[in-house]
Design a protein around this motif. Structure first.
Motif, PDB file in Angstrom:
ATOM      1  N   LEU A  57       0.856  -1.188   0.000  1.00 37.36           N
ATOM      2  CA  LEU A  57       0.000   0.000   0.000  1.00 37.36           C
ATOM      3  C   LEU A  57       0.891   1.235   0.000  1.00 37.36           C
ATOM      4  O   LEU A  57       1.619   1.485   0.960  1.00 37.36           O
ATOM      5  CB  LEU A  57      -0.908   0.000   1.230  1.00 37.36           C
ATOM      6  N   MET A  58       0.828   2.017  -1.083  1.00 34.45           N
ATOM      7  CA  MET A  58       1.745   3.134  -1.276  1.00 34.45           C
ATOM      8  C   MET A  58       0.974   4.438  -1.475  1.00 34.45           C
ATOM      9  O   MET A  58       0.301   4.623  -2.481  1.00 34.45           O
ATOM     10  CB  MET A  58       2.643   2.882  -2.492  1.00 34.45           C
ATOM     11  N   HIS A  59       1.085   5.336  -0.511  1.00 34.86           N
ATOM     12  CA  HIS A  59       0.592   6.705  -0.656  1.00 34.86           C
ATOM     13  C   HIS A  59       1.821   7.566  -0.891  1.00 34.86           C
ATOM     14  O   HIS A  59       2.686   7.686  -0.026  1.00 34.86           O
ATOM     15  CB  HIS A  59      -0.147   7.150   0.605  1.00 34.86           C
ATOM     16  N   VAL A  60       1.898   8.219  -2.063  1.00 35.43           N
ATOM     17  CA  VAL A  60       3.127   8.917  -2.434  1.00 35.43           C
ATOM     18  C   VAL A  60       3.251  10.299  -1.801  1.00 35.43           C
ATOM     19  O   VAL A  60       4.328  10.901  -1.827  1.00 35.43           O
ATOM     20  CB  VAL A  60       3.255   9.054  -3.965  1.00 35.43           C
ATOM     21  N   GLY A  61       2.149  10.848  -1.246  1.00 38.81           N
ATOM     22  CA  GLY A  61       2.226  12.175  -0.671  1.00 38.81           C
ATOM     23  C   GLY A  61       2.557  13.225  -1.715  1.00 38.81           C
ATOM     24  O   GLY A  61       1.898  13.332  -2.752  1.00 38.81           O
ATOM     25  N   ARG A  62       3.625  13.969  -1.490  1.00 42.74           N
ATOM     26  CA  ARG A  62       3.964  15.091  -2.364  1.00 42.74           C
ATOM     27  C   ARG A  62       4.613  14.676  -3.681  1.00 42.74           C
ATOM     28  O   ARG A  62       4.756  15.494  -4.599  1.00 42.74           O
ATOM     29  CB  ARG A  62       4.878  16.066  -1.625  1.00 42.74           C
TER      30      ARG A  62
END
Length: 357
Positions: free
Chosen positions: A99-104
């Motif tokens: 699960l990858m949330h890249v943010g900026r």
């Protein structure tokens, strides 16, 4: 003596050997985030590995950063991933969705909602990203509110449930490589003055909350986390407190009794030894650039329980068989790493196919 061929248990998941396929972005998903048509074949070809950790998969629309990356937050995504998990299981391997949330590390041109990226603070990373219009500077992100952080934690929880519904054996939380969770660790990316900024306990709060939420939803023994101490990807600088941040974080995560911690090791051997000593569950170790002749060395010494490999497995679908026989591996084609179709994705030959050709 334990070696890479000794079966192991990762949480509640039995694996046939101690080799893992490391997560690798391939950018071949459909526009809506559903895995592409060839994804099941790609992972099935590499199912000789004891454990497969998938490419980074966004838990929400805000979590996407790159073109054509898959999601795991709706029914279409679940149906797409079900084909993949079924194919991998049929070959006897096990699979965790990362699960990858890249943010900026994102751009509005790359996402379905075309909104401004989100981050701990409104600070540009100072680099570029590939988009449909070519390379573009990453824009300034918007600082998440406290309420939005709570929603982000819940997005990870929901995505983990979707992954299990799609047949995954577990999930790996991406807390590495310059993406959202690591952005909270880094003082040059996190200037917050609330409970998510400032001291080490506050800057690690999001990581611990996400891990707790996912563990509560699908079980701690089906939850792993990936960390990359000292990584400067995405313009991050963790500063002099960085090693102690990870010592604190790992000790806190250890209390949750997660299935594993997956460390991308960049050279701080003292820190790695401390992590090993304070972690009671499985430790997966990735050493970028590890030579083929060194495969298995960290298993033999007890520093790791599983070793993970990326480019070797990307280019050599029968990596395990060739490792056993001592056969030469395929050369990876870097030009086809991201995007495209079958070329450089599912057309790398096995040893037997190469001999026939």
């Amino acid at each position: 003596m334990t070696d890479i061929w000794t079966p192991a248990k990762i949480g509640v998941t039995d694996i046939s050997n101690r080799l893992a396929m490391a997560p690798m972005t391939r950018s071949r998903a459909q526009a809506d985030g559903t895995p592409g048509a060839l994804a099941a074949l790609y992972y099935e070809q590499r199912a000789g590995m004891g454990l497969i950790v998938t490419e980074g998969t966004q838990p929400s629309e805000d979590g996407q950063g790159y073109l054509a990356t898959p999601g795991i937050y709706n029914d279409a995504h679940k149906k797409g991933w079900q084909k993949i998990t079924s194919a991998v299981h049929a070959k006897g391997s096990r699979i965790f969705l990362q699960l990858m949330h890249v943010g900026r590390t994102s751009h509005p041109d790359n996402t379905t909602h075309h909104r401004q990226p989100v981050a701990p603070s409104a600070i540009k990373p100072g680099n570029q990203i590939f988009t449909v219009k070519g390379m573009q500077p990453i824009p300034e992100p918007r600082s998440l509110t406290i309420e939005e952080i709570a929603q982000t934690v819940n997005d990870f929880r929901t995505a983990a449930r979707c992954a299990i519904d799609a047949g995954a054996d577990g999930v790996e939380i991406h807390g590495a490589n310059g993406y959202l969770i690591q952005q909270f660790f880094a003082p040059n990316a996190n200037l917050r003055e609330d409970v998510y900024g400032g001291g080490i306990e506050n800057r690690t709060r999001l990581a611990i909350e996400v891990a707790q939420a996912v563990a509560d939803e699908i079980g701690a023994k089906r939850t792993g986390i990936r960390l990359s101490p000292g990584a400067t990807l995405g313009g991050l600088q963790e500063g002099v407190e960085g090693p102690n941040l990870y010592r604190y974080l790992v000790s806190e995560l250890n209390k949750l009794e997660l299935a594993y911690v997956h460390i991308m090791h960049l050279g701080n051997d003292a820190l790695l030894a401390d992590i090993r000593a304070s972690w009671d569950q499985a430790l997966i170790l990735n050493r970028p650039g590890r030579a083929l002749e060194d495969v298995g060395s960290d298993i033999r010494t007890g520093l790791a329980d599983v070793e993970s490999y990326g480019q070797f497995v990307l280019s050599t679908p029968d990596f395990v068989e060739r490792l056993k026989s001592g056969a030469q591996m395929n050369e990876p084609d870097r030009a086809s790493y991201y995007g495209g179709g079958a070329e450089g994705y599912v057309d790398y030959p096995t040893q037997s196919e190469a001999v026939v050709a």
